[in-house]
Design an enzyme around this catalytic site. Sequence first.
Site, PDB file in Angstrom:
ATOM      1  N   SER A 174       0.833  -1.210   0.000  1.00  0.00           N
ATOM      2  CA  SER A 174       0.000   0.000   0.000  1.00  0.00           C
ATOM      3  C   SER A 174       0.866   1.257   0.000  1.00  0.00           C
ATOM      4  O   SER A 174       0.538   2.252  -0.649  1.00  0.00           O
ATOM      5  CB  SER A 174      -0.969   0.005   1.179  1.00  0.00           C
ATOM      6  OG  SER A 174      -0.301   0.010   2.416  1.00  0.00           O
ATOM      7  N   ASP A 175       1.988   1.226   0.710  1.00  0.00           N
ATOM      8  CA  ASP A 175       2.934   2.349   0.670  1.00  0.00           C
ATOM      9  C   ASP A 175       3.436   2.598  -0.745  1.00  0.00           C
ATOM     10  O   ASP A 175       3.389   3.725  -1.257  1.00  0.00           O
ATOM     11  CB  ASP A 175       4.146   2.048   1.558  1.00  0.00           C
ATOM     12  CG  ASP A 175       3.944   2.453   3.006  1.00  0.00           C
ATOM     13  OD1 ASP A 175       3.171   3.382   3.264  1.00  0.00           O
ATOM     14  OD2 ASP A 175       4.578   1.840   3.875  1.00  0.00           O
ATOM     15  N   THR A 176       3.967   1.562  -1.365  1.00  0.00           N
ATOM     16  CA  THR A 176       4.588   1.753  -2.681  1.00  0.00           C
ATOM     17  C   THR A 176       3.549   2.037  -3.759  1.00  0.00           C
ATOM     18  O   THR A 176       3.815   2.814  -4.684  1.00  0.00           O
ATOM     19  CB  THR A 176       5.439   0.527  -3.059  1.00  0.00           C
ATOM     20  OG1 THR A 176       4.647  -0.672  -2.931  1.00  0.00           O
ATOM     21  CG2 THR A 176       6.648   0.403  -2.136  1.00  0.00           C
ATOM     22  N   GLY A 228       2.612   5.659  -3.363  1.00  0.00           N
ATOM     23  CA  GLY A 228       3.703   6.483  -3.880  1.00  0.00           C
ATOM     24  C   GLY A 228       3.707   6.543  -5.397  1.00  0.00           C
ATOM     25  O   GLY A 228       3.899   7.618  -5.990  1.00  0.00           O
TER      26      GLY A 228
END
Length: 397
Positions: free
Chosen positions: A167-169, A172
């Site tokens: 979910s972070d990447t 981003g």
Amino acid sequence: MTTALPLSRYTVLDLTIARAGPTAVRLLADWGARVIRIEAPPRQSTGNITGALRRNADEQNLHRNKRSLCIDLKHPKGVALLHELVRKADVVVENFRADVKTRLGLDYAQLKAINPRIILASISGFGQDGPYRDRPGVDQIVQGLAGLMSITGEPGRGPMRAGIAVSDTSAGMFLGQGILLALLHREHTGEGQWVHTSLLEAMLNKLDFQGARYTMSGEVPRQQGNFHPTAVPMGVFESKDGLVNLAASTQKMWAALCKTLGADDLFTDADYVDVRSRVKHRERLNVDVNTLTRRFSTDELVEKLNAVGVPCGPINDIGQAFNDPQTQHLRMTRPARHPVLGEVTLVRSPINLSGFPHPEAFHHAAPDAGEHSRELLAELGFDADTIDQMKEQGAIA
């Protein structure tokens, strides 16, 4: 080295911490944007994902091709300096809480008053408004909230997180795309705008067909382990000497698999006569295919099945993946020179542009905090005495 790259005319101020924001900025930095990483002086910096380990693999991979300027944003002259940078920048990327943005003068209305062409790019855990806007958000929390963990792992074994910060990447990458869209819009209109996304929005989007199964028909997908949730047979099967991934979900692939591996009995089985029948009898089919693949080694399966158009591959560890012949051919790594670490090897951008071949090396390793403060301020027109005064007063480090 960056002047030939497509984003080399843009200046980006990176005020992000953790992973999602830096991932967005890395996209811009890798393609030539002049990225200034704005950091708190080391004595104040508590949110950096790698803490004091500024030179480890995570830090180097997240922040290559950026330069660091340490500004104390609690100091009036530090805030004034940041606003001066905003006047000359194209993009500001941040992941502050809404109240912190406003207090620092970094919400879009305040930035637009300083520079009408500025693009503010914001990333958060759950969105800029709504009932969860003030919650702290990290990757694993969002993997659970968005439903990803409920479809990851083996049936009956409980939820499982993905092995990467997906979910972070994803957030981003989506924010990086949004910034590029805003830059294209500004080329035509001269207007900046506020671009924002969140880990939750990104993860719900990345559910893709699994999400659409619910939104269109009300079907709630469940865990299928290493087998595809809708296509059969597709998943992990045993070989004579290990495991293998294979996919034979179309009629043509199924026929090719049975013929190549000498399984006429499976091809003529009435329960497997067409795609619908194979889906209906998927549990028995997977057992039968597994019995078949165990007669062959992994290498034999990979060679035989790919030759007849049936996707098949080994299950590598990370080291094997990077040493795979195709990975080596693609040259997925590039070196960066660090003043202390020497040459470090990092993972390049996966985007390939025919007009802009990947540079042979990253132009900067990830910087130490404040490594480029004097250099950057000098480039911005500040004389040595002014820089010394700001440093003595604690506005910069």
